[in-house]
Design an enzyme around this catalytic site. Sequence first.
Site, PDB file in Angstrom:
ATOM      1  N   HIS A   1       0.808  -1.215   0.000  1.00 23.57           N
ATOM      2  CA  HIS A   1       0.000   0.000   0.000  1.00 23.57           C
ATOM      3  C   HIS A   1       0.847   1.274   0.000  1.00 23.57           C
ATOM      4  O   HIS A   1       0.430   2.295  -0.518  1.00 23.57           O
ATOM      5  CB  HIS A   1      -1.017  -0.011   1.147  1.00 23.57           C
ATOM      6  CG  HIS A   1      -0.409   0.035   2.498  1.00 23.57           C
ATOM      7  ND1 HIS A   1      -0.269  -1.077   3.277  1.00 23.57           N
ATOM      8  CD2 HIS A   1       0.123   1.046   3.198  1.00 23.57           C
ATOM      9  CE1 HIS A   1       0.321  -0.741   4.399  1.00 23.57           C
ATOM     10  NE2 HIS A   1       0.569   0.533   4.383  1.00 23.57           N
TER      11      HIS A   1
ATOM     12  N   CYS B   1       1.437  -5.093 -19.749  1.00 23.25           N
ATOM     13  CA  CYS B   1       0.465  -4.308 -18.998  1.00 23.25           C
ATOM     14  C   CYS B   1       0.658  -4.434 -17.490  1.00 23.25           C
ATOM     15  O   CYS B   1      -0.220  -4.121 -16.713  1.00 23.25           O
ATOM     16  CB  CYS B   1      -0.972  -4.656 -19.396  1.00 23.25           C
ATOM     17  SG  CYS B   1      -1.451  -6.338 -18.984  1.00 23.25           S
TER      18      CYS B   1
END
Lengths: 92, 557
Positions: free
Chosen positions: B185, B483
């Site tokens: 995070h 990607c």
Amino acid sequence: MPERTVTVGSKVGLHARPASLFVQAAARQSVPVTIAKPDGDPVDARSILMVIGLDVRGGQDVVLHADGDGADAALDELAALLAVDHDAEVAS
Amino acid sequence: MSRELRGLGVSAGIAVGPVARLAAAPELPDVNAEVEDVEFETARAADALEAVAADLDARAAQADGAGADVLVAQALMARDPVLADAVAGLVREGRDAPHAIDAAFAEHRRALEALGGYMAERAADLDDLRTRAVAHLLGLPMPGIPDPGHPFILVADDLAPADTATLDPAKVLGIVTERGGPTGHTAILAKQLGIPAITACPDAVALTDGQRLMLDGASGLLVADPEDALVADAERRARELAARRASSHGPGRTADGHPVRLLVNVGGPGDLAAPGIPGAQGVGLLRTEFLFLERATAPTRDEQEALYREIFDAFAGRTVIVRTLDVGADKPLAYLPQAPEENPALGVRGLRLSRRDPELLDEQLAAIAAAARGSDADVGVMAPMVATAREAEGFAAAARGHGLTKVGVMVEVPAAALCAADILAHVDFASLGTNDLAQYTLATDRLAGELADLLDPWQPALLRLVAATIEAGVAADKPVGVCGEAASEPMLALVLTGMGVTSLSMGATSLADVRSTLAAHTLEQCRDLAATALAAGSAPDARASVEAVAREGMGVG
């Protein structure tokens, strides 16, 4: 002994935001409520630590239990809350 | 005397400034004070927990969205009645308030850790609460983001969600953490806020408050007490980067005009407002989970079609690659029950779901095809978690059966990378999902922070599988793109371009950096960098030698 078995609607299960909402609602009730996995030991529904410690996943059943005046109303409210999908986050 | 440190660059950018450390956790007193008045000591412990909860409430009121939810949940933990009972019980047994709180949290921490995965991450929340409550009892400042009164580089062991939720980008020049991984995070938030950041840098433990620090969030290089010349050079590079970012526009191309399409990853209609979107050449990865999660029944074909159309219309004249549903037992759908699996990453997920429920994929393909027919976007579709040529063949047949003409697969399983030529024989393009490909190649859970070095996108095994896949694409004259996170790292983008990639798809905030870096190098230079990266024996070597060669090429060595 009033009891409700309900399927948890939130995909993340009884964690994160759905767990917070449930615990806060349980604390508002006039009677103490317990929550358990089927065949598991019941824990205090007002305790976020015990509730997330159950590690309930979305789609799994839980059993709510309460005694005394207002037990049925409390269980109805909490069961309805659990059945709804509260997930706020979109998974990546 | 300057000193170099290395970590994992997770958010690009250069920062120079003084260190401010996250206030350290207070030490628990060695000796348990004798409890003379049980009632008084119990009340003292309860007050400390309430003070922590009140502080979290106040911070929750300032935060929004997911950050606020985390803080609200933490406040509930501090006010937990079962925890309070445990603390009271421990005080009755003779523990003083700090030791009682410490022991009560430790017990819950063990229970959560034993559950593993997501629950083990919550264990860090408990540490944070315990630390705050103990600090309050000892009369020490509550640990948290420091406020030295000037902009600073935040240095921490690791950042709790409670810390990152209230970070102010105007004050925090950069972030360095000793722990943490490439997809944790801290990394995600830093990137979102545009703060240069480095994680997994254990040597940062030696940095002290006020010490001058220079960090390069692209390369993961830190210099403590840098010499003035070095700082001047870094500041000049930061200015150049800012100027290049500002002037960067148009399609992706190398200095000599070799085209590489620069696309964005989109997770739902909400992402369409991101500032980089107008400059993108299209969507390289449209995740479709947003349509399927958070609901009791499967979305209807019409519902899906309307949402796809909204996105296709926003990208009229540009490419949109739709990835079909990618969920597994870790994110089960209410209308597609899946028993919990021991290893959801290796279980029935992605395309494999269609073995059980072909209807779900079929409906999705029909909806995508219907939306594509009425739109001006160049629509492609690809399947996640393809492992074999046979799976690719089956998916291609299903998609083409619905009239879709541009059909591809994700390459994120090593088996698919190794058999890329056979797979490409059945489809029109492939897209490398480097995050999952790293997880499966290095046998490392993406959530395992302490193993973050193994998930480094510069790992030789990963680079070789990526190169082999791209090579198969070049040989078959079929486009192969990337990607994953790797596409958003400018130096890696050059390496991938040198390998022959035709498109790079990334978060919209990374586009300008990648575009400007690409424009400053020729295809020949990119090929040299690719060869340099592939020749390296380790991830740090690959990164360092590519940087050295690139800097030489830029004439700033």
